[in-house]
Structures are given as structure tokens and as C-alpha cells.
Write an enzyme that holds these catalytic residues in place. Structure first.
Site, PDB file in Angstrom:
ATOM      1  N   SER A 116     -21.762 -80.870  94.471  1.00 62.13           N
ATOM      2  CA  SER A 116     -20.923 -80.345  95.359  1.00 62.13           C
ATOM      3  C   SER A 116     -21.148 -79.105  95.733  1.00 62.13           C
ATOM      4  O   SER A 116     -20.895 -78.634  96.817  1.00 62.13           O
ATOM      5  CB  SER A 116     -19.429 -80.175  94.620  1.00 62.13           C
ATOM      6  N   ASN A 117     -21.856 -78.299  94.896  1.00 59.25           N
ATOM      7  CA  ASN A 117     -22.488 -77.057  95.407  1.00 59.25           C
ATOM      8  C   ASN A 117     -23.617 -76.993  96.421  1.00 59.25           C
ATOM      9  O   ASN A 117     -23.613 -76.234  97.391  1.00 59.25           O
ATOM     10  CB  ASN A 117     -22.753 -75.955  94.369  1.00 59.25           C
TER      11      ASN A 117
ATOM     12  N   MET B 203     -29.433 -78.796  84.998  1.00 59.21           N
ATOM     13  CA  MET B 203     -28.824 -78.840  83.520  1.00 59.21           C
ATOM     14  C   MET B 203     -30.176 -78.602  82.688  1.00 59.21           C
ATOM     15  O   MET B 203     -30.211 -78.597  81.454  1.00 59.21           O
ATOM     16  CB  MET B 203     -28.347 -79.987  82.957  1.00 59.21           C
ATOM     17  N   ARG B 204     -31.245 -77.566  83.079  1.00 59.16           N
ATOM     18  CA  ARG B 204     -32.096 -77.212  82.466  1.00 59.16           C
ATOM     19  C   ARG B 204     -32.658 -75.922  82.192  1.00 59.16           C
ATOM     20  O   ARG B 204     -32.252 -75.306  83.452  1.00 59.16           O
ATOM     21  CB  ARG B 204     -33.345 -78.248  82.695  1.00 59.16           C
TER      22      ARG B 204
ATOM     23  N   ASN C  33     -29.019 -69.102  90.568  1.00 60.86           N
ATOM     24  CA  ASN C  33     -28.182 -69.785  90.014  1.00 60.86           C
ATOM     25  C   ASN C  33     -26.822 -69.650  90.078  1.00 60.86           C
ATOM     26  O   ASN C  33     -26.284 -68.440  90.359  1.00 60.86           O
ATOM     27  CB  ASN C  33     -28.299 -70.122  88.397  1.00 60.86           C
TER      28      ASN C  33
ATOM     29  N   HIS D 241     -22.932 -69.958  88.048  1.00 62.50           N
ATOM     30  CA  HIS D 241     -22.492 -70.594  86.784  1.00 62.50           C
ATOM     31  C   HIS D 241     -20.692 -70.231  86.937  1.00 62.50           C
ATOM     32  O   HIS D 241     -20.145 -69.240  87.496  1.00 62.50           O
ATOM     33  CB  HIS D 241     -22.837 -69.355  85.795  1.00 62.50           C
TER      34      HIS D 241
ATOM     35  N   ASP E 254     -28.555 -68.070  81.725  1.00 60.91           N
ATOM     36  CA  ASP E 254     -27.456 -67.273  82.350  1.00 60.91           C
ATOM     37  C   ASP E 254     -27.548 -65.852  82.268  1.00 60.91           C
ATOM     38  O   ASP E 254     -26.335 -64.906  82.192  1.00 60.91           O
ATOM     39  CB  ASP E 254     -25.985 -67.922  82.023  1.00 60.91           C
TER      40      ASP E 254
ATOM     41  N   GLN F 234     -14.156 -71.618  94.464  1.00 61.36           N
ATOM     42  CA  GLN F 234     -14.699 -70.231  94.618  1.00 61.36           C
ATOM     43  C   GLN F 234     -16.101 -70.372  94.613  1.00 61.36           C
ATOM     44  O   GLN F 234     -16.889 -69.637  95.637  1.00 61.36           O
ATOM     45  CB  GLN F 234     -14.283 -69.142  93.762  1.00 61.36           C
ATOM     46  N   GLU F 235     -16.677 -71.243  93.829  1.00 61.53           N
ATOM     47  CA  GLU F 235     -18.207 -71.472  93.931  1.00 61.53           C
ATOM     48  C   GLU F 235     -18.743 -72.002  95.262  1.00 61.53           C
ATOM     49  O   GLU F 235     -19.612 -71.218  95.629  1.00 61.53           O
ATOM     50  CB  GLU F 235     -18.588 -72.529  93.028  1.00 61.53           C
TER      51      GLU F 235
HETATM   52  C1  GRF Z   1     -20.876 -75.987  88.799  1.00 63.04           C
HETATM   53  O1  GRF Z   1     -19.527 -75.836  87.985  1.00 63.04           O
HETATM   54  C2  GRF Z   1     -21.890 -75.190  88.592  1.00 63.04           C
HETATM   55  O2  GRF Z   1     -21.351 -73.731  88.506  1.00 63.04           O
HETATM   56  C3  GRF Z   1     -22.662 -75.340  87.368  1.00 63.04           C
HETATM   57  O3  GRF Z   1     -22.613 -76.817  87.416  1.00 63.04           O
HETATM   58  C4  GRF Z   1     -21.518 -77.263  88.436  1.00 63.04           C
HETATM   59  C5  GRF Z   1     -22.210 -78.182  89.234  1.00 63.04           C
HETATM   60  O4  GRF Z   1     -21.430 -79.051  90.168  1.00 63.04           O
HETATM   61  N1  GRF Z   1     -23.681 -74.781  87.159  1.00 63.04           N
HETATM   62  P1  GRF Z   1     -21.996 -79.490  91.299  1.00 63.04           P
HETATM   63  O5  GRF Z   1     -23.086 -80.495  90.882  1.00 63.04           O
HETATM   64  O6  GRF Z   1     -22.462 -78.310  92.282  1.00 63.04           O
HETATM   65  O7  GRF Z   1     -20.723 -80.126  91.719  1.00 63.04           O
END
Ligand code: GRF
Length: 203
Positions: free
Chosen positions: A15-16, A92-93, A109, A111, A147, A175-176
Site C-alpha cells: 500500500s505504501n 521485511m529484511r 525506509n 516505519h 530502524d 499517515q504513512e
Molecule cells: C507498513 O506499515 C510499513 O510502515 C512497514 O510495513 C508495512 C508495509 O505495508 N514497514 P504496505 O506493504 O506498504 O501496505
């Protein structure tokens, strides 16, 4: 203004990634997503890239003898697509030396917590269980730690009395989607100055 080529690394739903692609397509940031890479062949992020006509590359870590060899595969995909800035979006790495050295100061990144609090997995849940009154999200430069890199931008999200970890996570995610494109815009327009571990935003 020249257009900045982004490489997005994602392991999951993306989603980001989508918020970044949308902001680029809407002309809100002088950038384009040039390639999406995933360590997970089933990541929906790859599908989002394909739907947008963006090269989608995947490779499992297990297919390589060493982490260095795996990261060289990532670097190859990034270089082939002339990537300047690498954006981790739910990747995730831990990034290793190989990749860090190939893109010095050029990996960022997002977080889902107010760093340095609650690094690592499930930052939203960690914060909710801890009982904080405010949490949020952070975009930061990536270094060799988990992080720990210099902070570019943060957004604060209040924790409500009747919140659940899931509801809080959903408001943090909103918010992300706002601050990640904003951080990329600041980078792309040359507004970020790294002073030690402080990131100054030029006017
Ligand atoms: C998000 O909450 C981001 O902050 C974290 O992993 C999640 C990824 O979500 N690092 P998406 O795959 O972008 O929906």
C-alpha cells in the site's frame, strides 16, 4: 526539473508502494517508480507494479548461496533501471553491507512507530501494548542497524481510549501514505541536508 528514478523494495501488500506510485502519477513529486523488487514472489506489491506497467522483479533469498549474492541481484535490477533512490516499503529484511555500499545515503525506509521507540516488527502493536498515548510513523535513512538511521520526517497519531491495535495501525497507515511521498519529494527536490545524524530540511 529532472525526474528521480525510484526503486521500491517490498515484501507484502504494497500500500505504501501504491501511495508513492499515485503521488508520482499525479505529478506531486518529481519522481517515477522505475522498478519494484520483492523477496516474496507472492507479494501483492509485484502485482501493483505490473498493473502500473512498472518492471516487477523477484528473487527468494533461499535461491542464493550468500546474502551478498542475493543483494547483488537486487543491485543489478536497480542499476538496470537506473535507480537513484531506493525506497523500502514493507521490505521485511535487514539491508546488508553490499546494498548499503552500492547506494550510500540513498536508501530510505518507512516505519510504523515514532522511532527510536518500537523498532523492528509490528511497531504499531508494540506501541499499543506498551500503552503510549501517542504513536505514529517515521521515514528515515537506512543504515546497518534495525530502524536506526537518521530521521527525515515523522507524523504523530494519538492513541484513543477505546483503540485496538488494528484501529491504531489503520490510522498510522493513513499517515504513512501521506509522509512517505512527502519525504521522497523533499529528497527529490534537494531539500534534505544530512548533518551527523540530524536531517535538516532546507526552506
Ligand atoms: C507498513 O506499515 C510499513 O510502515 C512497514 O510495513 C508495512 C508495509 O505495508 N514497514 P504496505 O506493504 O506498504 O501496505
Amino acid at each position: 526539473m529532472s525526474i528521480l528514478n525510484l526503486g521500491v523494495l517490498a515484501s507484502g501488500r504494497g500500500s505504501n508502494l501504491q501511495s508513492i506510485m499515485d503521488a508520482c502519477a499525479a505529478g506531486l513529486i518529481p519522481a517515477r517508480v522505475a522498478v519494484v523488487f520483492s523477496d516474496n514472489p507472492d507479494a501483492y506489491a509485484l502485482e501493483r507494479a505490473r498493473l502500473a506497467g512498472i518492471p516487477a522483479v523477484h528473487a527468494r533469498v533461499g535461491g542464493f548461496d550468500t546474502k551478498e549474492a542475493y543483494e547483488r541481484k537486487i543491485i543489478q535490477a536497480l542499476n538496470e533501471n537506473k535507480v537513484h533512490l531506493v525506497c523500502l516499503a514493507g521490505y521485511m529484511r535487514l539491508v546488508g553491507t553490499e546494498l548499503l555500499q552500492a547506494f550510500p545515503g540513498r536508501i530510505i525506509n518507512i516505519h510504523p512507530a515514532l522511532l527510536p521507540a518500537f523498532p523492528g516488527l509490528h511497531g504499531q502493536e508494540q506501541a499499543w501494548h506498551y500503552g503510549v498515548k501517542y504513536s505514529g510513523c517515521t521515514v528515515h535513512f537506512v543504515d546497518e542497524g534495525m530502524d536506526t538511521g537518521p530521521i527525515i520526517i515523522q507524523a504523530v497519531v494519538p492513541v484513543l481510549e477505546d483503540d485496538t491495535a488494528d484501529h491504531l495501525a489503520a490510522r498510522i497507515l493513513e499517515q504513512e501514505h501521506r509522509i512517505y511521498p512527502e519525504a521522497i519529494k523533499l529528497y527529490a527536490t534537494g531539500k534534505l541536508v544530512l548533518e551527523g545524524r540530524r536531517v535538516r530540511v532546507k526552506d
